[in-house]
Design a protein around this motif. Structure first.
Motif, PDB file in Angstrom:
ATOM      1  N   ARG A  27       9.903   5.923   0.837  1.00  0.00           N
ATOM      2  CA  ARG A  27       9.856   6.309   1.239  1.00  0.00           C
ATOM      3  C   ARG A  27       9.809   7.360   2.464  1.00  0.00           C
ATOM      4  NH1 ARG A  27      13.150   8.362  -3.264  1.00  0.00           N
ATOM      5  NH2 ARG A  27      13.132   6.415  -4.618  1.00  0.00           N
TER       6      ARG A  27
ATOM      7  N   ARG B  33      16.458  11.971  -5.955  1.00  0.00           N
ATOM      8  CA  ARG B  33      16.994  12.270  -4.225  1.00  0.00           C
ATOM      9  C   ARG B  33      17.167  14.074  -4.889  1.00  0.00           C
ATOM     10  NH1 ARG B  33      16.344   7.794  -1.978  1.00  0.00           N
ATOM     11  NH2 ARG B  33      16.664   5.775  -3.099  1.00  0.00           N
ATOM     12  N   GLU B  88      17.349  14.534  -0.291  1.00  0.00           N
ATOM     13  CA  GLU B  88      16.720  13.198   0.383  1.00  0.00           C
ATOM     14  C   GLU B  88      17.238  12.423   0.754  1.00  0.00           C
ATOM     15  OE1 GLU B  88      14.068  10.858  -2.389  1.00  0.00           O
ATOM     16  OE2 GLU B  88      12.974  10.177  -0.689  1.00  0.00           O
ATOM     17  N   ARG B  90      19.628   8.429   1.939  1.00  0.00           N
ATOM     18  CA  ARG B  90      19.110   7.068   0.912  1.00  0.00           C
ATOM     19  C   ARG B  90      18.297   6.501   2.049  1.00  0.00           C
ATOM     20  NH1 ARG B  90      20.393   5.634  -3.607  1.00  0.00           N
ATOM     21  NH2 ARG B  90      21.396   6.942  -5.436  1.00  0.00           N
TER      22      ARG B  90
END
Lengths: 121, 191
Positions: A27, B33, B88, B90
């Protein structure tokens, strides 16, 4: 078979740690990385507490009528570790907020891009 | 099956159910996300972990995890998200390499558990060293029936002092990063 299944608590700790490790590597968002880090930390706690558990034992508080207690030492270690993990999380989140103020983003690739291409003023 | 065995079986079932919930919430916290949802899931994860500590006889750790892991961590996360972003973005490329690294590391660790003593084994090396001494002597020497408290505050009091130092350092770090220090730099430097 019973011997093979005797380690499921360790395996759960490993699975949780790997979920955390994946989040830290894959991430790009800094807050998501810190979430992964705290998953990894709790997985390590689970590993330690699992080592301290004795089947059929009770919590390590001495009282009449009990003879078998779980191992108190991992508990002591993990109590300290929980406090340390929250301290590292707090500093990490403060760093994220400071980075966001300086760069206007919490995404790793955008921050690196800004470092490589300095803004002309 | 007598009563004691039945209690043990129930303990194992609760343990396994909690582990499944933990893996599910952990996975969801990483995959979502929406960072706000992730932070809330992390709070649920902390509370489930606290329940698991009770099943594993670590009641003191359960208290701390419920207060610190589920409470303070969530508050810190929410504050940080309020000061940054809620969503967040991608990633630009699929995370195959990270998945591979996690799978290989996990596989190696699972292989290594073959050398560990079985879960709950009273004859494991960890239980044969100093732990029985502490359990036998803590009440007489410190007057505290809770062995964890006796070790933490009496036998290993210096470690706890070190822990307080860590909290102090972290507090100073946070203050310098986003509190007093950051404001002063902005006023003085101007750049």
């Amino acid at each position: 078979m019973a011997e093979f299944l005797a380690h499921y608590n360790y395996w759960a700790a490993i699975v949780l740690a790997m979920i955390g490790l994946f989040a830290v590597i894959a991430r790009g968002n800094l807050i998501k990385k810190l979430i992964g880090l705290s998953l990894f930390q709790t997985a390590v706690f689970l590993l330690f507490i699992t080592i301290g558990k004795i089947t059929g034992a009770t919590a390590p508080i001495v009282g009449a009528g009990f003879t078998l207690y779980s191992n108190p030492l991992p508990h002591v270690l993990i109590l300290t570790a929980i406090v340390v993990s929250v301290s590292t999380l707090a500093v990490g989140l403060a760093l994220t907020v400071a980075i966001r103020r300086a760069y206007g983003s919490t995404e790793e690739d955008e921050i690196q891009h800004k470092d490589r291409v300095p803004e002309r003023e | 099956m007598d009563r004691k065995e039945g209690r043990r079986a129930i303990e194992i079932y609760i343990n396994i159910v909690l582990l499944f919930f933990l893996v599910a919430t952990g996975l969801a916290a990483v995959l979502l996300r929406n960072l706000l949802a992730s932070a809330m899931l992390l709070g649920i994860y902390g509370l489930l972990m606290a329940a698991l500590w009770v099943v594993l006889d670590a009641v003191d750790v359960a208290f701390t995890e419920a207060a610190v892991g589920a409470g303070i961590t969530t508050v810190l996360m929410l504050l940080a998200i309020a000061l940054t972003e809620r969503h967040e973005k991608r990633p630009s490329r699929p995370p195959y390499l990270a998945l591979l690294a996690a799978l290989v590391t996990g596989g190696a660790l699972v292989y290594a558990t073959g050398g560990m003593p079985a879960f709950g084994d009273a004859a494991a090396p960890a239980h044969r060293h100093v732990a029985p001494e502490y359990i036998a002597r803590a009440l007489d020497e410190t007057g505290v029936p809770n062995v964890v408290t006796a070790v933490l505050a009496s036998y290993r009091g210096f470690d706890t002092l070190g822990e307080v130092t860590v909290i102090f350092t972290a507090g100073m770090g946070v203050l310098l990063l986003i509190g007093v220090g950051a404001r002063r730099r902005k006023e003085g430097g101007g750049s």
